[in-house]
Design a protein around this motif. Structure first.
Motif, PDB file in Angstrom:
ATOM      1  N   SER A 176      -2.532 -35.849 -20.515  1.00 20.40           N
ATOM      2  CA  SER A 176      -2.442 -37.356 -21.111  1.00 20.40           C
ATOM      3  C   SER A 176      -0.946 -38.336 -19.680  1.00 20.40           C
ATOM      4  O   SER A 176      -1.688 -39.318 -19.708  1.00 20.40           O
ATOM      5  N   ALA A 190      -2.830 -38.922 -16.785  1.00 20.83           N
ATOM      6  CA  ALA A 190      -3.942 -39.836 -16.287  1.00 20.83           C
ATOM      7  C   ALA A 190      -3.312 -40.767 -16.626  1.00 20.83           C
ATOM      8  O   ALA A 190      -4.307 -42.068 -15.708  1.00 20.83           O
ATOM      9  N   GLU A 191      -2.171 -41.309 -17.708  1.00 19.98           N
ATOM     10  CA  GLU A 191      -2.253 -42.439 -17.094  1.00 19.98           C
ATOM     11  C   GLU A 191      -1.124 -42.907 -16.367  1.00 19.98           C
ATOM     12  O   GLU A 191      -1.054 -44.372 -15.850  1.00 19.98           O
ATOM     13  N   GLU A 219      -4.314 -44.115 -13.846  1.00 20.82           N
ATOM     14  CA  GLU A 219      -4.768 -45.238 -14.045  1.00 20.82           C
ATOM     15  C   GLU A 219      -3.437 -46.417 -13.627  1.00 20.82           C
ATOM     16  O   GLU A 219      -4.187 -47.261 -13.139  1.00 20.82           O
ATOM     17  N   LEU A 253     -11.428 -42.734 -14.007  1.00 20.94           N
ATOM     18  CA  LEU A 253      -9.595 -42.263 -14.373  1.00 20.94           C
ATOM     19  C   LEU A 253     -10.365 -42.994 -16.282  1.00 20.94           C
ATOM     20  O   LEU A 253     -10.100 -41.689 -16.821  1.00 20.94           O
ATOM     21  N   ALA A 254     -10.414 -44.279 -16.373  1.00 23.10           N
ATOM     22  CA  ALA A 254     -11.047 -44.614 -17.702  1.00 23.10           C
ATOM     23  C   ALA A 254     -11.797 -43.901 -18.593  1.00 23.10           C
ATOM     24  O   ALA A 254     -11.471 -43.116 -19.300  1.00 23.10           O
ATOM     25  N   ARG A 310     -10.784 -40.515 -19.067  1.00 24.33           N
ATOM     26  CA  ARG A 310     -10.172 -40.001 -20.064  1.00 24.33           C
ATOM     27  C   ARG A 310     -10.043 -40.435 -21.252  1.00 24.33           C
ATOM     28  O   ARG A 310      -9.833 -39.813 -22.390  1.00 24.33           O
ATOM     29  N   ASN A 331     -11.702 -36.922 -22.837  1.00 29.27           N
ATOM     30  CA  ASN A 331     -11.319 -35.593 -22.382  1.00 29.27           C
ATOM     31  C   ASN A 331     -11.443 -35.386 -21.376  1.00 29.27           C
ATOM     32  O   ASN A 331     -11.919 -33.827 -21.856  1.00 29.27           O
ATOM     33  N   GLU A 364     -11.023 -33.261 -18.467  1.00 28.60           N
ATOM     34  CA  GLU A 364      -9.339 -32.906 -18.332  1.00 28.60           C
ATOM     35  C   GLU A 364      -9.859 -32.067 -17.097  1.00 28.60           C
ATOM     36  O   GLU A 364      -9.627 -33.095 -15.825  1.00 28.60           O
ATOM     37  N   LEU A 389     -10.454 -35.665 -14.320  1.00 28.47           N
ATOM     38  CA  LEU A 389      -9.323 -36.046 -14.160  1.00 28.47           C
ATOM     39  C   LEU A 389      -9.287 -35.452 -13.114  1.00 28.47           C
ATOM     40  O   LEU A 389      -8.180 -35.755 -11.531  1.00 28.47           O
TER      41      LEU A 389
END
Length: 105
Positions: free
Chosen positions: A40, A43-44, A47, A60-61, A64, A67, A69, A72
């Motif tokens: 998580s 991912a943030e 972004e 990416l959004a 995310r 979920n 993975e 990502l």
């Protein structure tokens, strides 16, 4: 030479990483490969790096939100391949961060 897995415990928190280094794609790939941040947080941070690339940001959004993975991770590793800083320097930066982390926590 065998690859060493560096696994800090507890894992870093995103805010600590943001306060101590300017994260780039190579850093995110390192953190993913060595389990230094949770997915998580990766991912943030990804972004934020992708804000200038609408397609990448959207991809990416979506990963995310779903979920997803594997998607990502694939996106992060693809971007990291374009990263020009040698792996040794990325590793060194994270080792210094680890020293700060263990004195912080």
């Amino acid at each position: 030479m065998n690859k060493l897995d560096y696994k800090p415990f507890p894992k870093f928190i995103k805010e600590f990483v943001e306060q101590n280094i300017k994260v780039d794609w190579g850093d995110l790939a390192w953190a993913l490969s060595n389990h230094w941040l949770d997915v998580s947080s990766i991912a943030e941070l990804a972004e934020v790096l992708a804000l200038r690339n609408e397609y990448l940001y959207t991809s990416l959004a979506i990963a995310r939100i779903n979920n997803d993975e594997p998607a990502l991770k694939t996106l992060v590793f693809q971007q990291a391949q374009k990263y020009t800083v040698p792996d040794e320097l990325v590793r060194e930066r994270w080792m210094l961060l680890a020293v700060r982390w263990f004195t912080f926590s």
